[in-house]
Scaffold this active site. Sequence first.
Site, PDB file in Angstrom:
ATOM      1  N   SER A 173      -5.571   1.263  -3.924  1.00  0.00           N
ATOM      2  CA  SER A 173      -6.641   2.095  -4.040  1.00  0.00           C
ATOM      3  C   SER A 173      -8.076   1.292  -3.826  1.00  0.00           C
ATOM      4  O   SER A 173      -9.077   1.866  -3.455  1.00  0.00           O
ATOM      5  CB  SER A 173      -6.667   2.951  -5.419  1.00  0.00           C
ATOM      6  N   LYS A 196     -16.137  -2.124  -6.504  1.00  0.00           N
ATOM      7  CA  LYS A 196     -15.296  -0.872  -6.450  1.00  0.00           C
ATOM      8  C   LYS A 196     -16.192   0.066  -7.260  1.00  0.00           C
ATOM      9  O   LYS A 196     -16.370  -0.192  -8.416  1.00  0.00           O
ATOM     10  CB  LYS A 196     -13.776  -1.093  -6.983  1.00  0.00           C
ATOM     11  N   SER A 241      -3.420  -2.122  -6.468  1.00  0.00           N
ATOM     12  CA  SER A 241      -4.366  -1.675  -5.500  1.00  0.00           C
ATOM     13  C   SER A 241      -5.440  -2.682  -5.119  1.00  0.00           C
ATOM     14  O   SER A 241      -6.411  -2.348  -4.354  1.00  0.00           O
ATOM     15  CB  SER A 241      -5.245  -0.619  -6.557  1.00  0.00           C
TER      16      SER A 241
HETATM   17  N1  GLN Z   1      -0.879   2.815  -5.666  1.00  0.00           N
HETATM   18  C1  GLN Z   1      -0.655   2.740  -7.040  1.00  0.00           C
HETATM   19  C2  GLN Z   1      -1.077   4.059  -7.727  1.00  0.00           C
HETATM   20  O1  GLN Z   1      -1.474   4.942  -6.880  1.00  0.00           O
HETATM   21  C3  GLN Z   1      -1.509   1.776  -7.713  1.00  0.00           C
HETATM   22  C4  GLN Z   1      -2.870   1.945  -8.129  1.00  0.00           C
HETATM   23  C5  GLN Z   1      -3.725   1.101  -8.596  1.00  0.00           C
HETATM   24  O2  GLN Z   1      -3.394  -0.138  -8.661  1.00  0.00           O
HETATM   25  N2  GLN Z   1      -4.860   1.441  -9.032  1.00  0.00           N
HETATM   26  O3  GLN Z   1      -0.850   4.265  -9.031  1.00  0.00           O
END
Ligand code: GLN
Length: 457
Positions: free
Chosen positions: A160, A85, A184
């Site tokens: 994400s 990532k 994410s």
């Molecule tokens: N969707 C969640 C957010 O936008 C989780 C993001 C993540 O785990 N990095 O905060």
Amino acid sequence: MKEKINTDKLSACEKLELVKKGKLSAEENVNYFLKKINANNKKGKNINALLQVNDKALLEAKEVDSNIRRGKVLGNLKGLAVAVKANILVKGLNASCASKVLENYKAPYNATVIEKLIKEGVVVTGMANMDEFACGSSGETSAFGITKNPTALDRIPGGSSSGSAAAVAAGFCDFALGSDTGGSIRNPASHCGVVGFKPSYGAVSRYGLIDLAMSLDQIGILAKNVADTKKVFNVIRGKDEKDATTIEISEEIKKPDNIIIGIPKGIKADKKILELIDKKVKGVCGKYKWKEKEIAINYIDLGIQTYYPINYVEFFSGTRKFDGRRFGKKIEEYCGKEVLRRILGGEMIAQEEFAERYYKKALDVKALLVKEFEKAFEKVDLIVMPTVPKLPHKFGEKISVEDMYNYDTLTVLANIAEIPAISIPAGKIDNIPVGIQLMSGKGKDLFLLEVAEKFEK
Ligand code: GLN
């Protein structure tokens, strides 16, 4: 002559056996992935899972092979390929966080997880696309184009860690690394039909991770199956003097006999998803003679209200380093809408007159939820629920901010409670993969993986 092996269908563990027997080289393995990336990442299906391909990958693979030949002991993951990532530092590659703010930021050193993987003979194939600064659940907020879901090309892959999940599903790597602050890793794993594991808070070093929210972030693994996940986890876990939050997890693994599976009351999700999960649980219980037990967990419906204030404030605070002087550009001037929303919102609720009402309140509820989950794990070994409460939307569909945040209702709980959680494929609805989420007590990561393997079979 060496027989030609079709590596497409092989898991990482199966490949390691071949490498051991001299039937597969790191070069062959990495070369195969590079060809596939070349054909499908930007051209072909335009999956856009990788933002940058490591142009030294083949060279590094050859080095691994020559080390193997020279009998240099090289550890446990010889010749495997990983996609990383774009918020985890890999020396010399772009850690852009899929943002214009860090567009040309080359990582000056390796994150601890990368050091550990390289030591074991892993080669990085590329940097994976993501929601900008890991803010999002769809992959759509990347400044460098959306990632497509390889299993349903017209739908979001989730986020994400969208590129990490898509890279595993599209066959661009043996496994991928992602970060998980509120789901994410598990969310895109669920939508793309792969395994996604978020370890206990502190079980894996976050040195070299560009943070989203320090008290919730965790680096974890996306892979084809649980056995591969376990193999990688055993390499990257453990205390790290460069990350003061790291812990050693329990080496003790309760035998997966007489397991009691806790099903929390009041979990809201699409009916078809709940039915699929229920069927899966019943199947596993029948097969292994495990028991199912309904449990009440107080405040379990407050995940989103607890998570987002903490996320906003910690993100706002963390982004003050992007002031346009030290690295990258000034964040407010170059970021997208969702990132700006969190910076402005975070700045507001961090102020004295609001802090009590939102941020501190959220921290209080977090502490309560930690306790509630601890209490629950006195009664059950495992807690099970869907990973995501609804199916991924189609590209172009208008989604409100609230709906986007609601994708996270069931994943944020593990980050809030600091416990390990894994999403594994449970089946398909309308041909779209759906994940089942399993959680265990803090530090019981190895037990969780053991049980997850049983669910997989
Ligand atoms: N969707 C969640 C957010 O936008 C989780 C993001 C993540 O785990 N990095 O905060």
